[in-house]
Each structure stands twice: as structure tokens, then as C-alpha cells.
Design a protein around this motif. Structure first.
Motif, PDB file in Angstrom:
ATOM      1  N   ASN A 119       0.823  -1.209   0.000  1.00 47.31           N
ATOM      2  CA  ASN A 119       0.000   0.000   0.000  1.00 47.31           C
ATOM      3  C   ASN A 119       0.860   1.264   0.000  1.00 47.31           C
ATOM      4  N   PHE A 120       1.861   1.312   0.874  1.00 48.50           N
ATOM      5  CA  PHE A 120       2.650   2.539   0.992  1.00 48.50           C
ATOM      6  C   PHE A 120       3.620   2.727  -0.169  1.00 48.50           C
ATOM      7  N   VAL A 121       4.231   1.645  -0.661  1.00 50.45           N
ATOM      8  CA  VAL A 121       5.126   1.836  -1.810  1.00 50.45           C
ATOM      9  C   VAL A 121       4.318   2.174  -3.062  1.00 50.45           C
ATOM     10  N   ARG A 128       5.309   9.980  -6.922  1.00 53.14           N
ATOM     11  CA  ARG A 128       6.443  10.292  -7.800  1.00 53.14           C
ATOM     12  C   ARG A 128       5.988  10.496  -9.237  1.00 53.14           C
ATOM     13  N   ARG A 129       5.083   9.637  -9.686  1.00 54.14           N
ATOM     14  CA  ARG A 129       4.553   9.759 -11.044  1.00 54.14           C
ATOM     15  C   ARG A 129       3.899  11.125 -11.261  1.00 54.14           C
ATOM     16  N   ASP A 130       3.238  11.620 -10.221  1.00 53.43           N
ATOM     17  CA  ASP A 130       2.519  12.883 -10.333  1.00 53.43           C
ATOM     18  C   ASP A 130       3.369  14.090  -9.957  1.00 53.43           C
ATOM     19  N   GLY A 131       4.663  13.865  -9.708  1.00 50.92           N
ATOM     20  CA  GLY A 131       5.567  14.965  -9.411  1.00 50.92           C
ATOM     21  C   GLY A 131       5.582  15.414  -7.964  1.00 50.92           C
ATOM     22  N   LEU A 135       5.805  14.095  -0.989  1.00 55.37           N
ATOM     23  CA  LEU A 135       4.828  13.136  -0.470  1.00 55.37           C
ATOM     24  C   LEU A 135       5.304  11.703  -0.666  1.00 55.37           C
ATOM     25  N   ALA A 136       5.979  11.452  -1.781  1.00 54.13           N
ATOM     26  CA  ALA A 136       6.536  10.122  -2.015  1.00 54.13           C
ATOM     27  C   ALA A 136       7.547   9.764  -0.936  1.00 54.13           C
ATOM     28  N   ARG A 137       8.341  10.743  -0.531  1.00 53.87           N
ATOM     29  CA  ARG A 137       9.334  10.491   0.516  1.00 53.87           C
ATOM     30  C   ARG A 137       8.650  10.101   1.821  1.00 53.87           C
ATOM     31  N   LEU A 138       7.557  10.764   2.155  1.00 50.53           N
ATOM     32  CA  LEU A 138       6.834  10.429   3.388  1.00 50.53           C
ATOM     33  C   LEU A 138       6.270   9.014   3.322  1.00 50.53           C
ATOM     34  N   ASP A 139       5.750   8.629   2.157  1.00 45.10           N
ATOM     35  CA  ASP A 139       5.220   7.272   2.033  1.00 45.10           C
ATOM     36  C   ASP A 139       6.326   6.236   2.085  1.00 45.10           C
ATOM     37  N   GLU A 140       7.497   6.556   1.553  1.00 43.06           N
ATOM     38  CA  GLU A 140       8.639   5.641   1.663  1.00 43.06           C
ATOM     39  C   GLU A 140       9.014   5.435   3.134  1.00 43.06           C
TER      40      GLU A 140
END
Length: 220
Positions: A119-121, A128-131, A135-140
Motif C-alpha cells: 500500500n505505501f510503496v 512520484r509519477r505525479d511529481g 509526499l513520495a518520501r513520506l510514504d517511503e
């Protein structure tokens, strides 16, 4: 009270069933600022044995029933590498049960934690796809604990505390490719390797329940 005092008192008290040394002193990783972490197992709680926390010595008191309770999964790694100093019946077996997962626990842990990791990755990949790289870093970051719980549960083990992750993998290695350097990579970079391992252990249905994971697979 010193570490030696606690051991002497416990030896002399017939109501003490066991004494367990945990933490860095038990694992051989103690430094100049490390304290002693001692668990005193009693038949029932009484005023003469109370939990005490000092800079040099942490003494926790629990009953046999409390030691047998494995519901607090975060507390369970404290028993990994623990040294049983006094055992008047069944203490070593209870310590082992805390530090490892039963087959039923393995299945439940892997299924829940693997789904959370995916779910998180997946969220990170979409950001990341949406720029939205912040936010991607927080989900990582959020994916990391789910990954570690999944990986160690697959092999019947509880997740190490971050402080002991290197110690765990050096003293109790996992099969390749799971070195310390590998497991501390970005969670999304571990997707393909974890999928291969999880499917080999019978958890392919967790992946198959997702509609489209092409964003996460390196070959897609």
C-alpha cells in the motif's frame, strides 16, 4: 541497588521464578553509557519487587502470566538475544516464544504487514509519477516498518529494533540478498526482491489481490 544486588535478592527469594538480562549487555553491544536491563519474573506481584529505572539499572517486574503474553509485538524483540540468569521452571521456553513467531503468527503477520507495505510503496510510486516527490518520501518512510515486519516474519522472526538491526543481521543472517545494506535501501527499491521471496513462501495471493502493480515492478 546494583545489578549484583538484584541477582542476589532474586536468588534468595523463592517467589522469584526467573531473572532475564536483556538489552545491549545481553547482546554484547554495551558501550560506556549502557545500563543493565533486568526482568524479574515473580509468581505474583508484591510490594518487595517493584519496577525501577535508574541511569545504571532498569529493573522491570512481571509475572509468569505476563511473560507468557505475546500480544505486545513491539516488546517482543527485547527477548531476542536475552540471557536467562535464573530459571525455576519454564522461563527459557517463554523467552523463546517471545523472541520468535509461531507458524500461525507468521501467516497472520506476513499477510497484514505485506499488504501494508504494498500500500505505501504504491502510494509513493503514484506520488512520484505525479511529481509530488515530497509526499513520495513520506510514504517511503512509512513503508519501511511494514517492510521489516514482513521480511522478518517470513522467516519466523520478530522485527528488530532499528538500534539492533545491524547486530541482528550480522549474528543471525537472513538468506541472500538480505544484508544490512540491502534492507536499509529505499523500501520501493526492495519490491522485486521481496515479491520473489514472499511468493516462494506462499504469499502470492497478497500481491494478486491488487489490480495493477506495474508502477512498482522494475521489469514492467
Amino acid at each position: 541497588m546494583t545489578y549484583a544486588d538484584v541477582l542476589a535478592r532474586a536468588e534468595a527469594d523463592p517467589d522469584v521464578v526467573g531473572v532475564i538480562l536483556t538489552g545491549s549487555q545481553a547482546r554484547g553491544t554495551a558501550g560506556p553509557h549502557s545500563d543493565w536491563d533486568v526482568l524479574v519474573v515473580v509468581r505474583s506481584h508484591a510490594p518487595r519487587w517493584t519496577t525501577s529505572l535508574t541511569p545504571a539499572l532498569d529493573t522491570a517486574v512481571l509475572t509468569v502470566a505476563e511473560l507468557a503474553d505475546v500480544s505486545d509485538r513491539w516488546a517482543r524483540y527485547a527477548y531476542r538475544g536475552a540471557v536467562v540468569l535464573l530459571d525455576r521452571g519454564g522461563i527459557a521456553e517463554l523467552v523463546h516464544a517471545q523472541a520468535a513467531l509461531s507458524p500461525d503468527e507468521v501467516d497472520a503477520f506476513v499477510r497484514a504487514e505485506l499488504d501494508g507495505y504494498i500500500n505505501f510503496v504504491y502510494r509513493a510510486a503514484k506520488s512520484r509519477r505525479d511529481g509530488h516527490h515530497d509526499l513520495a518520501r513520506l510514504d517511503e518512510i512509512e513503508a519501511g516498518p511494514w517492510f521489516l515486519w514482513t521480511l522478518f516474519a517470513i522467516y519466523g522472526r520478530v522485527r528488530p529494533y532499528n538500534k539492533y538491526l545491524r547486530w541482528e543481521l550480522e549474528h543471525h543472517p537472513l538468506p541472500a540478498p538480505w544484508t544490512f545494506e540491502r534492507v536499509t535501501d529505499l523500501p520501493s527499491a526492495l519490491f522485486d526482491d521481496l515479491e520473489r521471496v514472499a511468493r516462494a513462501h506462499g504469499y502470492g495471493d497478497v500481491y494478486d489481490a491488487w489490480d495493477d502493480l506495474s508502477l512498482l515492478r522494475a521489469g514492467d
